[in-house]
Scaffold this motif. Structure first.
Motif, PDB file in Angstrom:
ATOM      1  N   ASP A 151      -9.347   1.530   5.692  1.00  0.00           N
ATOM      2  CA  ASP A 151      -8.747   1.387   4.362  1.00  0.00           C
ATOM      3  C   ASP A 151      -8.514  -0.105   4.092  1.00  0.00           C
ATOM      4  N   LEU A 152      -9.349  -0.665   3.243  1.00  0.00           N
ATOM      5  CA  LEU A 152      -9.324  -2.118   3.011  1.00  0.00           C
ATOM      6  C   LEU A 152      -8.105  -2.570   2.216  1.00  0.00           C
ATOM      7  N   SER A 153      -7.376  -1.604   1.632  1.00  0.00           N
ATOM      8  CA  SER A 153      -6.157  -2.001   0.912  1.00  0.00           C
ATOM      9  C   SER A 153      -5.097  -2.470   1.919  1.00  0.00           C
ATOM     10  N   LYS A 154      -5.342  -2.150   3.188  1.00  0.00           N
ATOM     11  CA  LYS A 154      -4.382  -2.577   4.228  1.00  0.00           C
ATOM     12  C   LYS A 154      -4.883  -3.829   4.953  1.00  0.00           C
ATOM     13  N   GLY A 155      -5.975  -4.418   4.453  1.00  0.00           N
ATOM     14  CA  GLY A 155      -6.500  -5.643   5.057  1.00  0.00           C
ATOM     15  C   GLY A 155      -7.874  -5.429   5.653  1.00  0.00           C
ATOM     16  N   GLY A 156      -8.539  -6.528   5.993  1.00  0.00           N
ATOM     17  CA  GLY A 156      -9.856  -6.460   6.620  1.00  0.00           C
ATOM     18  C   GLY A 156     -10.998  -6.532   5.611  1.00  0.00           C
ATOM     19  N   GLN A 157     -12.211  -6.485   6.138  1.00  0.00           N
ATOM     20  CA  GLN A 157     -13.415  -6.568   5.310  1.00  0.00           C
ATOM     21  C   GLN A 157     -14.397  -5.473   5.742  1.00  0.00           C
ATOM     22  N   ALA A 158     -15.399  -5.215   4.930  1.00  0.00           N
ATOM     23  CA  ALA A 158     -16.439  -4.241   5.316  1.00  0.00           C
ATOM     24  C   ALA A 158     -17.733  -4.584   4.598  1.00  0.00           C
ATOM     25  N   GLU A 159     -18.830  -4.440   5.316  1.00  0.00           N
ATOM     26  CA  GLU A 159     -20.128  -4.723   4.675  1.00  0.00           C
ATOM     27  C   GLU A 159     -20.555  -3.579   3.767  1.00  0.00           C
ATOM     28  N   VAL A 160     -20.138  -2.353   4.128  1.00  0.00           N
ATOM     29  CA  VAL A 160     -20.457  -1.199   3.277  1.00  0.00           C
ATOM     30  C   VAL A 160     -19.137  -0.653   2.727  1.00  0.00           C
ATOM     31  N   ILE A 161     -19.016  -0.671   1.414  1.00  0.00           N
ATOM     32  CA  ILE A 161     -17.785  -0.152   0.799  1.00  0.00           C
ATOM     33  C   ILE A 161     -18.141   1.089  -0.018  1.00  0.00           C
ATOM     34  N   TYR A 162     -17.398   2.155   0.210  1.00  0.00           N
ATOM     35  CA  TYR A 162     -17.616   3.383  -0.553  1.00  0.00           C
ATOM     36  C   TYR A 162     -16.651   3.412  -1.744  1.00  0.00           C
ATOM     37  N   HIS A 163     -17.219   3.513  -2.937  1.00  0.00           N
ATOM     38  CA  HIS A 163     -16.420   3.619  -4.160  1.00  0.00           C
ATOM     39  C   HIS A 163     -16.455   5.089  -4.590  1.00  0.00           C
ATOM     40  N   ALA A 164     -15.332   5.769  -4.461  1.00  0.00           N
ATOM     41  CA  ALA A 164     -15.313   7.213  -4.756  1.00  0.00           C
ATOM     42  C   ALA A 164     -15.419   7.472  -6.261  1.00  0.00           C
ATOM     43  N   GLY A 165     -14.775   6.618  -7.067  1.00  0.00           N
ATOM     44  CA  GLY A 165     -14.755   6.854  -8.520  1.00  0.00           C
ATOM     45  C   GLY A 165     -13.572   7.730  -8.901  1.00  0.00           C
ATOM     46  N   CYS A 166     -13.248   7.754 -10.184  1.00  0.00           N
ATOM     47  CA  CYS A 166     -11.994   8.391 -10.626  1.00  0.00           C
ATOM     48  C   CYS A 166     -11.970   9.905 -10.393  1.00  0.00           C
ATOM     49  N   LEU A 167     -13.024  10.597 -10.827  1.00  0.00           N
ATOM     50  CA  LEU A 167     -12.965  12.062 -10.750  1.00  0.00           C
ATOM     51  C   LEU A 167     -13.013  12.566  -9.301  1.00  0.00           C
ATOM     52  N   TYR A 168     -13.841  11.947  -8.466  1.00  0.00           N
ATOM     53  CA  TYR A 168     -13.875  12.355  -7.059  1.00  0.00           C
ATOM     54  C   TYR A 168     -12.558  12.018  -6.357  1.00  0.00           C
ATOM     55  N   SER A 169     -11.855  10.995  -6.866  1.00  0.00           N
ATOM     56  CA  SER A 169     -10.578  10.635  -6.251  1.00  0.00           C
ATOM     57  C   SER A 169      -9.462  11.608  -6.625  1.00  0.00           C
ATOM     58  N   PHE A 170      -9.456  12.058  -7.895  1.00  0.00           N
ATOM     59  CA  PHE A 170      -8.283  12.792  -8.383  1.00  0.00           C
ATOM     60  C   PHE A 170      -8.492  14.289  -8.592  1.00  0.00           C
TER      61      PHE A 170
END
Ligand code: SF4
Ligand code: SF4
Length: 428
Positions: A151-170
């Motif tokens: 979870d990058l909101s807690k720090g760190g970096q990643a070469e591959v980032i998964y963007h879930a999008g609004c509907l898949y998130s909620f």
């Protein structure tokens, strides 16, 4: 300014009112029943609702012959899923822009302060909660609770980032797709990170409703964040996010140090490389629904600027040459290849496919504000899937899935709707 109606005056003037934009090209038609391509003209049946009709309305607006505050104008302008089928059909024989004048007409209404009352809460939610669904942004990363993912909101970096999008998130029913995506990527050895509660909307809804300022804010901050997090690949399962990131983000002129990848492309690559093996048989007759934003609308849009001159009385010669995006370069084969890789599957195509596919009905803000129109449009797609004997529609977009599932339930139709990720997960 990204969207200026005046940039499209020549396209709108040259619209021949030929109505070709109401149908897939003749060579592609297979039956009368499924011969239409525009949900709006098919549903409301007046020329104004078609791509060509919208060109006439846009031109009248640009020339000051219509008033932005006209309620009837707004009713027509927003009864359109912004699916772009009219654009692909018109460009079968022309080089006219049809979809971008539709976007620019909406931006013109919004710029004049004439946005629709029902769009107010959506925009407020985008401004306050970073999503168009009136959900609290603090709950955004909940879908990933308990998953082994960075979870990058807690720090760190990643070469591959998964963007879930609004509907898949909620959406409680659909967020399982986001969880399964992360699990599949991890099992294929991909070190993937997510932005958790800090992920925000891609801005697609704001763009399609005509709110340019809000769109630019989301797009620029996403690009900055992904660059800062060291992303080389931004992977998304949301076709709307993919389409806007591929087609529109590059127009902002910001350096994007990452590649944008749709999950169907990534799964296809991982299956080909042998990193994901599908071994379980799924004896199901399925068809594939092309999401507009993964298909024809994901081609990078290159606005044309230059000089035009008429030769031989009617031919238009442009300097420099115009890049014409006809929808041919969309993502069509990877999802089909993934489906075919599933053992035991019986894959069958519908009549309207690829750049001439019928829209699911959810786009352009229609699902959120005119659900009856959205459900009718999805019902037409389900009927088409039934006509080829499919037991399930596989697709690759949260909005398509939500709308097709809602329509099947509301209309009592027996049709499974599966995300491509769910299908792959079942075949493991
Ligand atoms: S938008 Fe294109 S296809 Fe439609 S009426 Fe105009 S010229 Fe014809
Ligand atoms: S964008 Fe889609 S719904 Fe809107 S006029 Fe064109 S084909 Fe019809």
């Amino acid at each position: 300014m990204l969207l200026d109606l005046n940039d499209y005056r020549n396209d709108m003037k040259r619209c021949a009112r030929c109505s070709i934009c109401k149908w897939p090209p003749l060579a592609q038609m297979k039956s009368w029943r499924f011969s239409q391509n525009c949900p709006a003209i098919s549903r409301f049946n007046f020329h104004a609702y078609s791509g060509g009709g919208r060109m006439a309305l846009g031109l009248a607006l640009a020339e000051g012959k219509l008033d932005e505050a006209d309620e009837e104008l707004s009713n027509i302008v927003y009864r359109c899923t912004a699916c772009g089928a009219c654009d692909s059909s018109c460009k079968y024989n022309s080089e006219l822009e049809v979809l971008w004048p539709i976007y620019a007409t909406r931006a013109r209404l919004v710029g004049a302060g004439c946005f629709r009352e029902e769009h107010g809460p959506i925009i407020e939610s985008l401004r306050r909660e970073d999503n168009p669904l009136m959900k609290s942004k603090s709950e955004r990363g909940r879908w990933a609770e308990g998953l082994d993912v960075k979870d990058l909101s807690k720090g760190g970096q990643a070469e591959v980032i998964y963007h879930a999008g609004c509907l898949y998130s909620f959406d409680p029913e659909l967020s399982k797709v986001a969880r399964e995506t992360v699990t599949l990527l991890r099992s294929a050895g991909v070190e993937v990170g997510i932005r958790g509660a800090q992920e925000s909307c891609c801005g697609s809804m704001a763009f399609q409703l005509g709110f340019q300022g809000e769109f630019i804010k989301f797009a620029e901050s996403n690009i900055d964040d992904w660059n800062a997090l060291g992303a080389r690949k931004v992977v998304t399962s949301c076709a709307c996010g993919f389409g806007i990131m591929k087609a529109v983000y590059p127009l902002l002129g910001k350096k994007m140090k990452f590649e944008v990848v749709h999950i169907s492309q990534y799964l296809d690559e991982l299956i080909r490389e042998g990193k994901l093996q599908l071994s379980k048989k799924i004896p199901l007759r399925v068809t594939y629904h092309d999401p507009c934003n993964l298909g024809r609308k994901s081609e990078e849009y290159v606005p044309w600027k230059g000089t035009e001159k008429k030769v031989l009385g009617q031919l238009i010669v442009r300097e420099p040459e115009k890049t014409v995006h006809r929808g041919w370069e969309g993502v069509y084969d990877p999802p089909r290849d993934v489906i075919r890789a599933v053992p035991g599957i019986n894959f069958v195509e519908m009549e309207r496919i690829r750049e001439y596919a019928w829209c699911c009905g959810a786009g352009g803000g229609v699902k959120t504000t005119m659900d009856d129109f959205a459900l009718w449009t999805a019902g037409e797609r389900i009927a088409e899937a039934q006509s080829v004997g499919a037991e399930a529609i596989v697709t690759a977009c949260s909005w398509c899935e939500r709308n097709l599932r809602d329509a099947a339930a509301a209309q009592g139709k027996k049709m499974q709707v599966l995300d491509i990720v769910e299908l792959v997960k079942q075949a493991r």
